[in-house]
Design an enzyme around this catalytic site. Sequence first.
Site, short mmCIF file in Angstrom:
data_model
loop_
_atom_site.label_atom_id
_atom_site.label_comp_id
_atom_site.label_asym_id
_atom_site.label_seq_id
_atom_site.Cartn_x
_atom_site.Cartn_y
_atom_site.Cartn_z
N ARG A 1 1.03 -1.15 -0.19
CA ARG A 1 0.35 0.24 0.00
C ARG A 1 0.84 1.16 -0.27
O ARG A 1 0.14 2.72 -0.49
CB ARG A 1 -0.81 0.09 1.19
CG ARG A 1 -2.13 -0.68 1.03
CD ARG A 1 -2.76 -1.42 2.21
NE ARG A 1 -2.52 -2.05 3.42
CZ ARG A 1 -2.47 -2.74 4.51
NH1 ARG A 1 -3.35 -1.94 5.08
NH2 ARG A 1 -2.26 -3.13 4.80
N GLU B 1 1.40 -5.80 13.47
CA GLU B 1 0.95 -5.58 14.17
C GLU B 1 -0.57 -7.40 13.74
O GLU B 1 -0.78 -8.10 14.53
CB GLU B 1 -0.55 -5.05 13.87
CG GLU B 1 -2.21 -4.40 14.95
CD GLU B 1 -3.17 -3.93 14.34
OE1 GLU B 1 -3.00 -2.90 13.55
OE2 GLU B 1 -3.72 -3.54 15.49
O1 LIG Z 1 2.69 -0.67 11.91
P1 LIG Z 1 3.41 -1.57 11.44
O2 LIG Z 1 2.38 -2.67 12.76
O3 LIG Z 1 4.35 -2.04 10.82
O4 LIG Z 1 2.67 -1.77 10.05
C1 LIG Z 1 1.99 -1.00 9.22
C2 LIG Z 1 2.36 -1.53 8.11
O5 LIG Z 1 1.60 -2.73 7.57
C3 LIG Z 1 0.57 -2.90 6.08
O6 LIG Z 1 1.07 -3.30 5.59
P2 LIG Z 1 1.30 -4.82 5.98
O7 LIG Z 1 2.63 -5.31 6.42
O8 LIG Z 1 -0.33 -5.34 5.63
O9 LIG Z 1 1.93 -4.82 3.83
P3 LIG Z 1 0.40 -4.52 2.76
O10 LIG Z 1 0.62 -3.19 1.59
O11 LIG Z 1 0.84 -5.07 1.29
O12 LIG Z 1 -0.99 -5.01 2.84
C4 LIG Z 1 1.00 -0.86 6.03
O13 LIG Z 1 0.84 -1.15 4.90
C5 LIG Z 1 2.15 -0.56 6.52
O14 LIG Z 1 3.05 -0.36 5.25
N1 LIG Z 2 -5.38 -2.21 11.25
C1 LIG Z 2 -4.14 -1.97 10.78
N2 LIG Z 2 -5.02 -1.28 9.41
C2 LIG Z 2 -4.79 -1.72 8.35
N3 LIG Z 2 -3.08 -1.44 8.10
C3 LIG Z 2 -2.48 -2.04 9.23
N4 LIG Z 2 -1.51 -2.65 8.91
C4 LIG Z 2 -1.11 -2.69 10.48
N5 LIG Z 2 -1.62 -2.60 10.97
C5 LIG Z 2 -3.50 -2.33 10.34
#
Ligand SMILES: O=P(O)(O)OC[C@H]1O[C@H](OP(=O)(O)OP(=O)(O)O)[C@H](O)[C@@H]1O
Ligand SMILES: Nc1ncnc2[nH]cnc12
Length: 177
Positions: free
Chosen positions: A65, A102
């Site tokens: 994202r 998370e």
């Molecule tokens: O602060 P944190 O606990 O590290 O979480 C935040 C991250 O989690 C999500 O990515 P995700 O790893 O789910 O990947 P995606 O963007 O491919 O869905 C979001 O886009 C952040 O990059």
């Molecule tokens: N609660 C949440 N919603 C969307 N993106 C996330 N990445 C980590 N935690 C998330």
Amino acid sequence: MARSALERLVVDVPDFPEPGIVFKDISPVLADHDAFTVVIGALAQSGRDDQGRVVVDKVVGMEARGFILAAPVALALGCGFVPVRKAGKLPRETHAVSYELEYGRATLELHRDAIAPGDRVLLVDDVLATGGTVAATNQLVEQCGGTPHAVSVLMELGFLDGRSKADGVPVDSLLTI
Ligand SMILES: O=P(O)(O)OC[C@H]1O[C@H](OP(=O)(O)OP(=O)(O)O)[C@H](O)[C@@H]1O
Ligand SMILES: Nc1ncnc2[nH]cnc12
């Protein structure tokens, strides 16, 4: 666009991707041209000084994202865009850092030559949650010899205190819950 209008476009999805997590779905923000435009302009402000001058050399986005927001921010600032990817996706020599988020554990990678020594780097992502992704990306930038200048996110989950993991790098968020 008012902050409240932007906030209304983010949809809470309970129990995704696993029970107990409230997932913040930002895709309606991207689907709204006015909101998307405002968000990109606001995120890009973190790469400018008080006079509006661009003070970063590269904008890094974290898969997946983060790519959607970081690439147009890079264009808005007149900088190059650099992807930080999940393990095994980048084809050339990388630095790699594992981290917790998370809902799980992952490894992020950055091409070793993507950031030049001395580069000032703006990190852009959609959500700051535990801060694991930002902490890992800061480490990757530093392993290349770059300096993380700021972190710019659309939404911060304040109750998880992710900004405390940013190692002193300033964090700007458009929405904090
Ligand atoms: O602060 P944190 O606990 O590290 O979480 C935040 C991250 O989690 C999500 O990515 P995700 O790893 O789910 O990947 P995606 O963007 O491919 O869905 C979001 O886009 C952040 O990059
Ligand atoms: N609660 C949440 N919603 C969307 N993106 C996330 N990445 C980590 N935690 C998330």
